[in-house]
Scaffold this motif. Structure first.
Motif, PDB file in Angstrom:
ATOM      1  N   LYS A 156      59.170-124.691 -19.081  1.00 26.02           N
ATOM      2  CA  LYS A 156      58.037-125.543 -18.727  1.00 26.02           C
ATOM      3  C   LYS A 156      58.319-126.400 -17.508  1.00 26.02           C
ATOM      4  N   LYS A 157      59.612-126.607 -17.211  1.00 24.48           N
ATOM      5  CA  LYS A 157      59.977-127.439 -16.064  1.00 24.48           C
ATOM      6  C   LYS A 157      60.127-126.622 -14.785  1.00 24.48           C
ATOM      7  N   LEU A 158      59.876-125.315 -14.880  1.00 25.06           N
ATOM      8  CA  LEU A 158      60.002-124.433 -13.722  1.00 25.06           C
ATOM      9  C   LEU A 158      58.625-123.962 -13.275  1.00 25.06           C
ATOM     10  N   ASN A 159      58.401-123.969 -11.991  1.00 28.55           N
ATOM     11  CA  ASN A 159      57.147-123.455 -11.422  1.00 28.55           C
ATOM     12  C   ASN A 159      57.393-122.036 -10.917  1.00 28.55           C
ATOM     13  N   LEU A 160      57.156-121.064 -11.779  1.00 28.12           N
ATOM     14  CA  LEU A 160      57.445-119.664 -11.455  1.00 28.12           C
ATOM     15  C   LEU A 160      56.173-118.876 -11.152  1.00 28.12           C
ATOM     16  N   SER A 161      55.092-119.575 -10.858  1.00 28.04           N
ATOM     17  CA  SER A 161      53.790-118.913 -10.722  1.00 28.04           C
ATOM     18  C   SER A 161      53.750-117.887  -9.596  1.00 28.04           C
ATOM     19  N   GLU A 162      54.582-118.065  -8.572  1.00 21.03           N
ATOM     20  CA  GLU A 162      54.551-117.133  -7.444  1.00 21.03           C
ATOM     21  C   GLU A 162      55.283-115.825  -7.745  1.00 21.03           C
ATOM     22  N   GLN A 200      57.416-109.925 -14.770  1.00 22.78           N
ATOM     23  CA  GLN A 200      58.721-109.292 -14.987  1.00 22.78           C
ATOM     24  C   GLN A 200      59.833-110.108 -14.343  1.00 22.78           C
ATOM     25  N   GLN A 201      59.598-110.588 -13.132  1.00 24.27           N
ATOM     26  CA  GLN A 201      60.598-111.425 -12.458  1.00 24.27           C
ATOM     27  C   GLN A 201      60.818-112.725 -13.222  1.00 24.27           C
ATOM     28  N   ARG A 254      60.269-128.224 -11.299  1.00 25.52           N
ATOM     29  CA  ARG A 254      59.241-129.229 -11.011  1.00 25.52           C
ATOM     30  C   ARG A 254      59.940-130.589 -10.932  1.00 25.52           C
ATOM     31  N   ILE A 255      60.085-131.111  -9.756  1.00 20.25           N
ATOM     32  CA  ILE A 255      60.826-132.361  -9.571  1.00 20.25           C
ATOM     33  C   ILE A 255      59.846-133.491  -9.285  1.00 20.25           C
ATOM     34  N   LYS A 256      59.752-134.400 -10.241  1.00 21.74           N
ATOM     35  CA  LYS A 256      58.894-135.579 -10.104  1.00 21.74           C
ATOM     36  C   LYS A 256      59.794-136.766  -9.787  1.00 21.74           C
TER      37      LYS A 256
END
Length: 261
Positions: free
Chosen positions: A166-172, A176-177, A257-259
């Motif tokens: 949830k803390k990673l923005n992997l949308s791009e 599979q990746q 995701r760095i806030k």
């Protein structure tokens, strides 16, 4: 701050990747060695352009340390002030203090100073011996061992639940990746948990036997694994896990995701 944090994760990942690769080479009798963060910095210093690389690592780790203290004090990621939040923020402080030493060592080696620490294991034993000489010192050492085991178990739980995703923005990335990176990260986090549990076990042994020499750093843990029945297989699996942990840190450097406020 975000740039410093990302560079810090990358620098830490590079260090753990080097430790894992050296241990993998040792497992396959290909000229590697079991070492810890201090040992791998000395190994890097001996390479061509090693001092330049150490300077980059030192700078990156300074960024990582600053980010850890910001996380602990300003709480930009809303860890909170309940028991879990306080424990997490104390962990950030401990991590920051730990990697302050690694950053200083990298910096000293980068400028060619002979003052950098030559080994992490003996330092841990010296600290343990000093604590044991204090009132209730044995109990404090035992508590440290229990906390290390608890942290290791928490790492295993994190790997199982995959809440870190949830803390990673992997949308791009493709699905599979994403699955590949998450599964590699799970392996790395679990391997780090196993190492923490082993460290805690030896700290508890030191407290029980009143013998600080029982304390082992990462290099000692890897060497102990190698000396067990089927030790090369065990060492190889642990080393591969540390490489996976390094990949997880690089994933954090790129996709976390760095806030910051």
């Amino acid at each position: 701050m975000e740039t410093l944090a990302r560079f810090g994760y990358a620098a830490k990942g590079f260090v753990y990747g080097a430790i894992g690769i050296l241990a993998l080479l040792a497992a396959f009798s290909a000229g590697g060695e079991t070492t810890d963060t201090t040992g791998v910095l000395h190994a890097i210093a001996a390479q061509p352009f090693g001092k330049v690389l150490l300077a980059l690592i030192a700078f990156g780790l300074v960024g990582y340390v600053i980010w850890r203290f910001v996380q602990a004090i300003n709480d930009p990621q809303d860890e909170g002030t309940d028991a879990k939040g306080i424990f997490t923020r104390l962990g950030h402080i401990f991590s920051g203090l730990t990697y302050t030493g690694v950053a200083v060592n990298a910096g000293l080696l980068a400028i060619g100073s002979g003052k950098a620490s030559s080994g992490g294991g003996s330092s841990k034993q010296d600290w343990t011996a000093m604590v044991m000489q204090q009132p209730f010192g044995r109990w404090l050492v035992g508590l440290a061992g229990a906390l290390a085991i608890g942290l290791g178990c928490w790492r295993l739980y994190q790997a199982y639940k995959t809440k870190f995703r949830k803390k990673l923005n992997l949308s791009e990335l493709s699905s599979q990746q994403q699955d590949w990176l998450v599964n590699i990260s799970r392996i790395g986090i679990a391997a780090r948990g196993v190492v923490f549990i082993a460290v805690g076990f030896f700290i508890l042994q030191a407290a029980h036997q009143y013998n600080p020499d029982k304390v082992k750093g990462l290099d000692g843990i890897l060497l102990t694994f190698a000396q067990q029945p089927f030790g090369k297989i065990f060492l190889g699996l642990t080393a591969a896990g540390l490489v996976a942990y390094a990949i997880y840190l690089l994933v954090q450097a790129r996709y976390q995701r760095i806030k910051t406020s």
